[in-house]
Design an enzyme around this catalytic site. Structure first.
Site, mmCIF file in Angstrom:
data_model
loop_
_atom_site.group_PDB
_atom_site.id
_atom_site.type_symbol
_atom_site.label_atom_id
_atom_site.label_comp_id
_atom_site.label_asym_id
_atom_site.label_seq_id
_atom_site.Cartn_x
_atom_site.Cartn_y
_atom_site.Cartn_z
ATOM 1 N N TYR A 58 28.870 33.345 48.864
ATOM 2 C CA TYR A 58 29.533 34.644 49.025
ATOM 3 C C TYR A 58 28.625 35.621 49.770
ATOM 4 C CZ TYR A 58 32.965 33.043 45.500
ATOM 5 O OH TYR A 58 33.926 32.349 44.799
ATOM 6 N N ASN A 126 31.043 23.865 43.784
ATOM 7 C CA ASN A 126 32.078 24.700 44.422
ATOM 8 C C ASN A 126 33.226 23.900 45.029
ATOM 9 O OD1 ASN A 126 33.325 27.063 45.209
ATOM 10 N ND2 ASN A 126 31.589 27.857 46.331
ATOM 11 N N TRP A 211 41.418 31.535 39.569
ATOM 12 C CA TRP A 211 41.039 32.562 40.556
ATOM 13 C C TRP A 211 42.208 32.961 41.448
ATOM 14 C CZ3 TRP A 211 41.273 30.143 45.416
ATOM 15 C CH2 TRP A 211 40.993 28.776 45.473
ATOM 16 N N ARG A 232 42.155 43.673 52.209
ATOM 17 C CA ARG A 232 41.421 42.451 52.536
ATOM 18 C C ARG A 232 41.937 41.797 53.817
ATOM 19 N NH1 ARG A 232 40.523 37.807 48.022
ATOM 20 N NH2 ARG A 232 39.420 39.564 47.079
ATOM 21 N N SER A 293 38.356 45.860 44.721
ATOM 22 C CA SER A 293 37.491 46.556 45.669
ATOM 23 C C SER A 293 37.183 47.982 45.202
ATOM 24 C CB SER A 293 38.101 46.544 47.079
ATOM 25 O OG SER A 293 39.344 47.200 47.087
ATOM 26 N N GLN A 297 41.542 49.752 40.749
ATOM 27 C CA GLN A 297 42.166 48.418 40.675
ATOM 28 C C GLN A 297 41.703 47.704 39.409
ATOM 29 O OE1 GLN A 297 41.071 46.373 44.274
ATOM 30 N NE2 GLN A 297 42.451 47.561 45.575
ATOM 31 N N GLU A 300 43.401 49.156 36.321
ATOM 32 C CA GLU A 300 44.818 48.744 36.316
ATOM 33 C C GLU A 300 44.923 47.279 35.878
ATOM 34 O OE1 GLU A 300 46.998 49.258 40.045
ATOM 35 O OE2 GLU A 300 48.399 47.670 39.450
HETATM 36 P P1 NDP Z 1 42.891 38.376 43.695
HETATM 37 O O1 NDP Z 1 43.906 37.389 44.136
HETATM 38 O O2 NDP Z 1 43.198 39.137 42.443
HETATM 39 O O3 NDP Z 1 42.644 39.388 44.919
HETATM 40 C C1 NDP Z 1 41.794 40.486 44.758
HETATM 41 C C2 NDP Z 1 42.026 41.536 45.829
HETATM 42 O O4 NDP Z 1 43.363 42.063 45.739
HETATM 43 C C3 NDP Z 1 41.115 42.723 45.629
HETATM 44 O O5 NDP Z 1 39.841 42.515 46.178
HETATM 45 C C4 NDP Z 1 41.893 43.836 46.298
HETATM 46 O O6 NDP Z 1 41.747 43.696 47.703
HETATM 47 C C5 NDP Z 1 43.331 43.486 45.897
HETATM 48 N N1 NDP Z 1 43.695 44.087 44.606
HETATM 49 C C6 NDP Z 1 43.248 43.717 43.367
HETATM 50 N N2 NDP Z 1 43.826 44.469 42.407
HETATM 51 C C7 NDP Z 1 44.651 45.325 43.031
HETATM 52 C C8 NDP Z 1 45.509 46.344 42.572
HETATM 53 N N3 NDP Z 1 45.651 46.603 41.271
HETATM 54 N N4 NDP Z 1 46.217 47.048 43.500
HETATM 55 C C9 NDP Z 1 46.111 46.782 44.815
HETATM 56 N N5 NDP Z 1 45.298 45.835 45.319
HETATM 57 C C10 NDP Z 1 44.565 45.091 44.436
HETATM 58 O O7 NDP Z 1 41.487 37.682 43.407
HETATM 59 P P2 NDP Z 1 40.354 37.069 44.411
HETATM 60 O O8 NDP Z 1 40.991 36.304 45.506
HETATM 61 O O9 NDP Z 1 39.428 38.168 44.767
HETATM 62 O O10 NDP Z 1 39.640 36.053 43.431
HETATM 63 C C11 NDP Z 1 38.986 36.536 42.247
HETATM 64 C C12 NDP Z 1 37.662 35.839 42.039
HETATM 65 O O11 NDP Z 1 37.858 34.439 41.865
HETATM 66 C C13 NDP Z 1 36.681 35.924 43.228
HETATM 67 O O12 NDP Z 1 35.981 37.128 43.270
HETATM 68 C C14 NDP Z 1 35.765 34.743 42.950
HETATM 69 O O13 NDP Z 1 34.785 35.105 42.006
HETATM 70 C C15 NDP Z 1 36.721 33.721 42.354
HETATM 71 N N6 NDP Z 1 37.152 32.734 43.387
HETATM 72 C C16 NDP Z 1 36.760 31.424 43.253
HETATM 73 C C17 NDP Z 1 37.090 30.497 44.209
HETATM 74 C C18 NDP Z 1 36.664 29.080 44.054
HETATM 75 O O14 NDP Z 1 36.750 28.325 45.024
HETATM 76 N N7 NDP Z 1 36.205 28.642 42.934
HETATM 77 C C19 NDP Z 1 37.852 30.855 45.424
HETATM 78 C C20 NDP Z 1 38.260 32.241 45.439
HETATM 79 C C21 NDP Z 1 37.915 33.125 44.457
HETATM 80 P P3 NDP Z 1 41.847 44.925 48.761
HETATM 81 O O15 NDP Z 1 41.619 46.201 48.013
HETATM 82 O O16 NDP Z 1 40.822 44.633 49.767
HETATM 83 O O17 NDP Z 1 43.222 44.822 49.337
#
Ligand code: NDP
Length: 329
Positions: A58, A126, A211, A232, A293, A297, A300
């Site tokens: 990351y 991973n 995730w 994002r 971010s 969020q 919520e």
């Molecule tokens: P989400 O699908 O929940 O997406 C998160 C993103 O959505 C935020 O960064 C933000 O982006 C937006 N968001 C979140 N909450 C809200 C809200 N209430 N209102 C509006 N926008 C919102 O999760 P991630 O894809 O980030 O995955 C979570 C975690 O899982 C990662 O951080 C990682 O630790 C893990 N992971 C593991 C993987 C693996 O291969 N093992 C792969 C992927 C993730 P923005 O504000 O930029 O729009």
């Protein structure tokens, strides 16, 4: 504290049912480490989140450094939280990638130095590595656990066969099997996943840490009218996400989500809270990793725990119908 704590799979490790992830955000999108990343982590910890997830890949290691700096600054007792990291993509050299004994051990040492920690609680592979024999991977994971560099190990994005082989290749039970699988899980990744999470948990005790509960933000509805500038999908390097949202599959998902938004209104919660509660309610899912971010969020999304009690069997059935899911899968 408003968090439900659970065992991770059938291990003795107690984790909060919501964890905070650092992909995309720490060391990258959240460039303001001192104010924003620290506030997000502090609010998470203060509201009962004890699980922080990162990976060597990351932001090329910067997510781990940011997480480590904040943990050091906050001075929380090491025994009061769980840190997980993932090894696979550690650098450009051929020997810095994959799950060879060399990279598992060197990669984890690199992560620990960026995190400024003596050990992580869980080290994840991973992804699976076709070049590394399973016995070598399991032995390397056993080694890092025996040396105290990690307490447990888990898999990420492994298929069912790989998970089973990882469990069974243990001569005379001297090797440590994985306790948990990290899997993508949300409305549009329902089919099959619910079934495998349940089976892994009941049959071999492996828990799921899931995730992308919001499909990278799509399920919040923020992309319904296009791609907001600060999201994002608008970030440099995330054109693949924008393309995914604009694909036929993405458009189909968007239209399904509109219906779920109406349901969320009826339940007096937000679309994000309903989507996260949907993941939390699934049998075999120990913890759902959140990505945020900013602190709004986070707060919520933590509210999804309240929504969990509203997800009665008839309501789940209604959601399954809207999503076109077969509940037996
Ligand atoms: P989400 O699908 O929940 O997406 C998160 C993103 O959505 C935020 O960064 C933000 O982006 C937006 N968001 C979140 N909450 C809200 C809200 N209430 N209102 C509006 N926008 C919102 O999760 P991630 O894809 O980030 O995955 C979570 C975690 O899982 C990662 O951080 C990682 O630790 C893990 N992971 C593991 C993987 C693996 O291969 N093992 C792969 C992927 C993730 P923005 O504000 O930029 O729009």
């Amino acid at each position: 504290k408003n968090h439900v704590n659970v065992n991770l799979g059938k291990s003795g490790l107690r984790v909060s049912c919501l964890g905070l992830g650092t992909w995309v955000t720490f060391g990258s999108q959240i460039s303001d480490e001192v104010r924003m990343a620290e506030r997000v982590m502090t609010d998470a910890y203060d509201s009962g989140v004890n699980l922080f997830d990162t990976a060597e890949v990351y932001a090329s290691g910067r997510a781990e450094s940011t997480l480590g700096n904040i943990l050091k600054k906050k001075g929380w007792r090491r025994s009061s939280y769980v840190v997980t990291t993932k090894i696979y993509w550690g650098g450009q050299a051929e020997t810095e990638r994959g799950l060879s004994r060399k990279h598992v051990i060197e990669g984890l040492r690199g992560s620990l130095s960026r995190l400024q920690l003596d050990y992580v609680d869980i080290v994840f592979a991973n992804r699976s590595d076709i070049n590394a024999p399973m016995e070598e991977v399991v032995r390397a994971m056993t080694f890092v656990i025996d040396r105290g560099l990690a307490m447990y190990w888990g898999t990420s994005r492994w298929n069912a066969v790989e998970i089973m082989v990882g469990q069974s290749g243990e001569p005379h039970l001297t090797l440590v099997p994985p306790v948990c699988e990290q899997a993508e899980y949300h409305y549009s990744r329902e089919t099959g996943c619910r079934f495998s999470c349940r089976s892994f948990y009941h049959k071999i005790g492996v828990g799921a840490m899931t995730w992308s509960p919001l499909a990278c933000g799509l399920l919040t509805g923020k992309y319904n009218g296009g791609v907001p500038e600060s999201s994002r999908a608008a970030m440099k390097g995330y054109a693949w996400l924008k393309e995914r949202f604009h694909s036929d599959e993405g458009k189909k998902q968007l239209s399904k989500i509109q219906e779920l938004h109406l349901l969320a209104d009826r339940l007096n919660c937000t679309a994000a809270q309903l989507a996260i509660a949907w993941c939390l309610r699934s049998e075999g899912v120990s913890s759902v990793l959140l990505g945020v971010s900013n602190t709004e969020q986070l707060l919520e999304n933590i509210g999804s725990i309240r929504v969990l009690s509203l997800l009665t069997p008839p309501l789940i059935a209604e959601m399954d119908t809207l999503l076109g899911n077969n509940p037996r899968n």
